[in-house]
Design a protein around this motif. Sequence first.
Motif, PDB file in Angstrom:
ATOM      1  N   GLY A   5      -4.873 -29.294  -0.109  1.00 58.54           N
ATOM      2  CA  GLY A   5      -4.326 -30.036  -1.233  1.00 58.54           C
ATOM      3  C   GLY A   5      -2.816 -30.039  -1.300  1.00 58.54           C
ATOM      4  O   GLY A   5      -2.233 -30.839  -2.021  1.00 58.54           O
ATOM      5  N   GLU A   6      -2.143 -29.151  -0.580  1.00 61.00           N
ATOM      6  CA  GLU A   6      -0.682 -29.144  -0.566  1.00 61.00           C
ATOM      7  C   GLU A   6      -0.156 -30.313   0.251  1.00 61.00           C
ATOM      8  O   GLU A   6      -0.859 -30.878   1.087  1.00 61.00           O
ATOM      9  CB  GLU A   6      -0.151 -27.837   0.032  1.00 61.00           C
ATOM     10  N   GLN A   7       1.113 -30.642   0.034  1.00 57.80           N
ATOM     11  CA  GLN A   7       1.742 -31.708   0.795  1.00 57.80           C
ATOM     12  C   GLN A   7       2.681 -31.102   1.818  1.00 57.80           C
ATOM     13  O   GLN A   7       3.380 -30.122   1.546  1.00 57.80           O
ATOM     14  CB  GLN A   7       2.503 -32.652  -0.128  1.00 57.80           C
ATOM     15  N   VAL A   8       2.699 -31.701   3.018  1.00 62.24           N
ATOM     16  CA  VAL A   8       3.525 -31.200   4.109  1.00 62.24           C
ATOM     17  C   VAL A   8       4.310 -32.336   4.731  1.00 62.24           C
ATOM     18  O   VAL A   8       3.985 -33.512   4.562  1.00 62.24           O
ATOM     19  CB  VAL A   8       2.666 -30.507   5.194  1.00 62.24           C
ATOM     20  N   LEU A   9       5.359 -31.958   5.466  1.00 61.10           N
ATOM     21  CA  LEU A   9       6.149 -32.897   6.253  1.00 61.10           C
ATOM     22  C   LEU A   9       5.716 -32.756   7.704  1.00 61.10           C
ATOM     23  O   LEU A   9       5.331 -31.682   8.148  1.00 61.10           O
ATOM     24  CB  LEU A   9       7.639 -32.574   6.129  1.00 61.10           C
ATOM     25  N   LEU A  10       5.800 -33.854   8.461  1.00 63.59           N
ATOM     26  CA  LEU A  10       5.342 -33.880   9.838  1.00 63.59           C
ATOM     27  C   LEU A  10       6.537 -34.049  10.758  1.00 63.59           C
ATOM     28  O   LEU A  10       7.373 -34.928  10.555  1.00 63.59           O
ATOM     29  CB  LEU A  10       4.353 -35.038  10.015  1.00 63.59           C
ATOM     30  N   LYS A  11       6.643 -33.206  11.771  1.00 67.70           N
ATOM     31  CA  LYS A  11       7.775 -33.229  12.689  1.00 67.70           C
ATOM     32  C   LYS A  11       7.622 -34.361  13.696  1.00 67.70           C
ATOM     33  O   LYS A  11       6.549 -34.561  14.262  1.00 67.70           O
ATOM     34  CB  LYS A  11       7.851 -31.902  13.440  1.00 67.70           C
ATOM     35  N   VAL A  12       8.694 -35.117  13.895  1.00 67.54           N
ATOM     36  CA  VAL A  12       8.724 -36.152  14.930  1.00 67.54           C
ATOM     37  C   VAL A  12       9.895 -35.858  15.847  1.00 67.54           C
ATOM     38  O   VAL A  12      10.859 -35.205  15.468  1.00 67.54           O
ATOM     39  CB  VAL A  12       8.868 -37.569  14.328  1.00 67.54           C
ATOM     40  N   SER A  13       9.818 -36.340  17.064  1.00 72.52           N
ATOM     41  CA  SER A  13      10.900 -36.105  18.012  1.00 72.52           C
ATOM     42  C   SER A  13      11.307 -37.432  18.625  1.00 72.52           C
ATOM     43  O   SER A  13      10.494 -38.323  18.814  1.00 72.52           O
ATOM     44  CB  SER A  13      10.447 -35.138  19.102  1.00 72.52           C
TER      45      SER A  13
END
Length: 113
Positions: free
Chosen positions: A3-11
């Motif tokens: 249920g938490e929100q996360v950020l996704l790493k991009v390269s």
Amino acid sequence: MVGEQVLLKVSSIKGVMRFGKKGKLNPRFIGLFEILSRVGEVAYKLVLPLGLSGVHPVFHVSILKRYHGDGSFNIRWDSILLDENMSYEEGPIAILNTEVHKLRSKEIASVKA
């Protein structure tokens, strides 16, 4: 946690300027994606929008970053064209200036984009 929100790493591809900024100031995360479930000890399944349907929804912990704040600094995922390995390529928008530097035995052309 579920249920938490996360950020996704991009390269990005090395040597290419990202979003008009160089070096340490480049944005490295997109998102706000909700965690759907935990898969194993070090992987999480995220709720991805339809625009990212080609990307597998299970990510390792090292690619995720816990979300803190109001979201004003985030890059929206739909503003970047991502391929299946979560990378993108950005090209120059306009050429601002061109110069030719003359050395003793050769000339080097430089372009400011």
